[in-house]
Scaffold this motif. Sequence first.
Motif: not given
Length: 171
Positions: A132, A128, A135-136
Motif C-alpha cells: 500500500r 501488504e 501504491r501511494e
Amino acid sequence: MDSMTTDTQRTPPSNEALPVQTGLADEKRKALAEGLARVLADTYTLLGKTHGFHWNVTGHHFHSLHEMFQDQYEDLTDAVDELAERIRALGHFSPGSLSQFLKLTSIEDEHGVPSADEMVRQLVRDNELVTRACREVVAIAQDAGDTVTEDLMNQRMAYHEKAAWMLRASL
C-alpha cells in the motif's frame, strides 16, 4: 593544497552538489523522495523483522519457514539499497539510521518471539502494508511523470504481493 592549484581544479566539498536537472520539478522530486523514504523505512523495518523471525522460528514447519524467511530478507536487503539510491538520484538524502526508520515506518515492531503462525500473520500484514505504501508513491510518480520511480514501485508491489500470498498459503 598546492598553491599552484586553481579554483577550477578543486573538487567541491561533498555538501555542494550540482543541481538535479532531470526534468522533474523540485517540489515533485521532494514529494517522491518523502514517499520513497516511507517505503524505505517500512522495507528496512520489515527486513529486520523477517530476519529476526528467520532466526527464531520453531515448530513443525521450521525448515520451510526458515528458508522462506531467508529468501525474503535477502530480497529486502537488495531492495533497501535500491530505494535509498533512488532517493539519492532524485537529489535528496536518504534516511539511514534506525531512529529515522522508526519515525517513518508504519510497521509494528515485534518485541517478543511469537509462534510460527503469528510470525506468518504479521509478515502477511506487513508485506501488504508495504504494498500500500508503494501504491501511494506510484500515484505521486504518475503525477510527476517519473516513470523510473513508478517502475521501481511496481516491481516492489509485485514482490510484496507475492510474498504475502506465499506466506498466507503456508498457514
